[in-house]
Design a protein around this motif. Structure first.
Motif: not given
Length: 101
Positions: A54-75
């Motif tokens: 969840d935390s890594l997803g938030e960091a990727f979202l903040t960085a604009g890496s939306l696909e990576k954010a989705v992957k981490n939130y799904e996990m």
């Protein structure tokens, strides 16, 4: 980190929550590369914890890496299907992706 961990020194300990807190210090100070690196390390060390994803997803979202954010939130949701925060954030990211498409 890895050298200290390998030595298993009694002077150091490595807690998930403390790595997460450090990651958020970097994230809140707009040091996104450092935040992502810390959160990725936490994921590597604690792969069964939904919170680290969840935390890594938030960091990727903040960085604009939306696909990576989705992957981490799904996990995160796979590991903890009852996480309302992860579910809401996943929905938010997917909506943002749809707007950009």
């Amino acid at each position: 980190f890895f050298a200290l961990k390998e030595k298993k020194s009694d002077s150091f300990y490595f807690k998930e929550s403390e790595f997460n807190a450090l990651g958020y210090v970097f994230l809140f100070n707009k040091k996104l590369d450092e935040a992502i690196a810390i959160f990725e390390l936490n994921v590597k060390e604690y792969p069964d914890s939904w919170n680290v994803y969840d935390s890594l997803g938030e960091a990727f979202l903040t960085a604009g890496s939306l696909e990576k954010a989705v992957k981490n939130y799904e996990m995160a949701l796979k590991l903890n299907p009852e996480s309302e925060v992860s579910a809401k954030m996943l929905e938010k990211v997917r909506k943002q992706m749809n707007k950009e498409a």
